[in-house]
Motif scaffolding. Sequence first.
Motif, PDB file in Angstrom:
ATOM      1  N   ILE A   1      -6.793  -3.469   0.074  1.00 43.30           N
ATOM      2  CA  ILE A   1      -5.797  -3.041  -0.914  1.00 43.30           C
ATOM      3  C   ILE A   1      -5.635  -4.109  -1.993  1.00 43.30           C
ATOM      4  CG2 ILE A   1      -3.326  -2.579  -1.263  1.00 43.30           C
ATOM      5  CD1 ILE A   1      -3.417  -1.362   1.657  1.00 43.30           C
TER       6      ILE A   1
ATOM      7  N   PRO B   1       0.544   5.002   0.902  1.00 44.87           N
ATOM      8  CA  PRO B   1      -0.318   5.976   1.590  1.00 44.87           C
ATOM      9  C   PRO B   1      -0.043   7.406   1.147  1.00 44.87           C
ATOM     10  CG  PRO B   1       1.481   5.353   3.020  1.00 44.87           C
ATOM     11  CD  PRO B   1       1.645   4.562   1.744  1.00 44.87           C
TER      12      PRO B   1
ATOM     13  N   ALA C   1      -5.208  -4.616   4.430  1.00 44.22           N
ATOM     14  CA  ALA C   1      -4.413  -5.310   3.407  1.00 44.22           C
ATOM     15  C   ALA C   1      -5.316  -6.043   2.421  1.00 44.22           C
ATOM     16  CB  ALA C   1      -3.433  -6.285   4.066  1.00 44.22           C
TER      17      ALA C   1
ATOM     18  N   THR D   1      -8.010   3.232   2.971  1.00 43.23           N
ATOM     19  CA  THR D   1      -8.289   1.812   3.243  1.00 43.23           C
ATOM     20  C   THR D   1      -8.312   1.512   4.732  1.00 43.23           C
ATOM     21  OG1 THR D   1      -5.956   1.248   2.929  1.00 43.23           O
ATOM     22  CG2 THR D   1      -7.426   0.924   1.045  1.00 43.23           C
ATOM     23  N   THR D   2      -7.437   2.123   5.520  1.00 41.23           N
ATOM     24  CA  THR D   2      -7.447   1.867   6.964  1.00 41.23           C
ATOM     25  C   THR D   2      -8.696   2.461   7.591  1.00 41.23           C
ATOM     26  OG1 THR D   2      -5.037   1.796   6.998  1.00 41.23           O
ATOM     27  CG2 THR D   2      -6.140   2.115   9.102  1.00 41.23           C
TER      28      THR D   2
ATOM     29  N   THR E   1       4.475   7.902   2.768  1.00 40.18           N
ATOM     30  CA  THR E   1       4.648   7.469   1.377  1.00 40.18           C
ATOM     31  C   THR E   1       6.091   7.061   1.146  1.00 40.18           C
ATOM     32  OG1 THR E   1       2.977   9.094   0.726  1.00 40.18           O
ATOM     33  CG2 THR E   1       4.296   8.136  -1.034  1.00 40.18           C
TER      34      THR E   1
ATOM     35  N   GLN F   1      -8.738  -4.341  -4.232  1.00 40.50           N
ATOM     36  CA  GLN F   1      -8.746  -3.204  -5.146  1.00 40.50           C
ATOM     37  C   GLN F   1      -7.812  -3.485  -6.329  1.00 40.50           C
ATOM     38  OE1 GLN F   1      -7.649   0.516  -3.270  1.00 40.50           O
ATOM     39  NE2 GLN F   1      -6.954   1.376  -5.184  1.00 40.50           N
TER      40      GLN F   1
ATOM     41  N   ASP G   1      -2.118   2.549  -4.551  1.00 38.05           N
ATOM     42  CA  ASP G   1      -2.688   3.628  -3.750  1.00 38.05           C
ATOM     43  C   ASP G   1      -3.609   3.045  -2.674  1.00 38.05           C
ATOM     44  OD1 ASP G   1      -3.989   5.888  -2.744  1.00 38.05           O
ATOM     45  OD2 ASP G   1      -4.175   6.807  -4.715  1.00 38.05           O
ATOM     46  N   GLU G   2      -3.395   3.457  -1.452  1.00 36.54           N
ATOM     47  CA  GLU G   2      -4.191   2.904  -0.357  1.00 36.54           C
ATOM     48  C   GLU G   2      -4.975   3.968   0.400  1.00 36.54           C
ATOM     49  OE1 GLU G   2      -1.998   2.959   3.754  1.00 36.54           O
ATOM     50  OE2 GLU G   2      -1.322   1.260   2.582  1.00 36.54           O
ATOM     51  N   ARG G   3      -5.166   5.116  -0.211  1.00 34.90           N
ATOM     52  CA  ARG G   3      -5.895   6.183   0.495  1.00 34.90           C
ATOM     53  C   ARG G   3      -7.208   5.666   1.057  1.00 34.90           C
ATOM     54  NH1 ARG G   3      -5.265  10.899  -3.876  1.00 34.90           N
ATOM     55  NH2 ARG G   3      -4.701   9.128  -5.131  1.00 34.90           N
TER      56      ARG G   3
ATOM     57  N   GLY H   1       0.822  -1.209   0.000  1.00 32.49           N
ATOM     58  CA  GLY H   1       0.000   0.000   0.000  1.00 32.49           C
ATOM     59  C   GLY H   1       0.852   1.253   0.000  1.00 32.49           C
TER      60      GLY H   1
END
Length: 155
Positions: free
Chosen positions: A126, A54, A123, A96-97, A65, A129, A92-94, A52
């Motif tokens: 991510i 971030p 995870a 997700t948490t 990042t 996705q 890109d994991e914007r 991921g």
Amino acid sequence: MGLARVGVAACDPDGMLATPLKTLRRDEKKGSDLRALAFLAAERDAVQVFVGLPRSLGGGDTESTRMARAYAEALAVELRTAGSGAAVRLIDERLTTVSAHRALREAGLDGRRHRQVVDQVAAADILQQALDMQKSLQRDVGIPVDDGLRPHDGR
């Protein structure tokens, strides 16, 4: 990948469904988390490993990042050293948490149990996705990570 923990997810052999697998404790000094990830990738015959990325909400880089990029590069080296051919790609994991926390709250998990699995759930989000995008676009997605040990083909 966080400062303290690394969430791990895996998918079925057909690349259809991502599921949470485990949470590893980060070990910046000895790299035991990287070795564990390389072992899991080899054990599952992984073709790709997604890390991921971030980014800020505006899409820019942050200190997190930069840490994720460094972690992905270290993982790529560890995978090659362990003899794995799995490619490492940043995705890109914007949010997700945030999404994982919301889903766990809605599922009724208490705060302590939350922390134990939130990284795994993020995870899995991510990975799902990435799988969905690859299926939709019919190509690899994410940013390839060069391990510095072999020529990079740019894919």
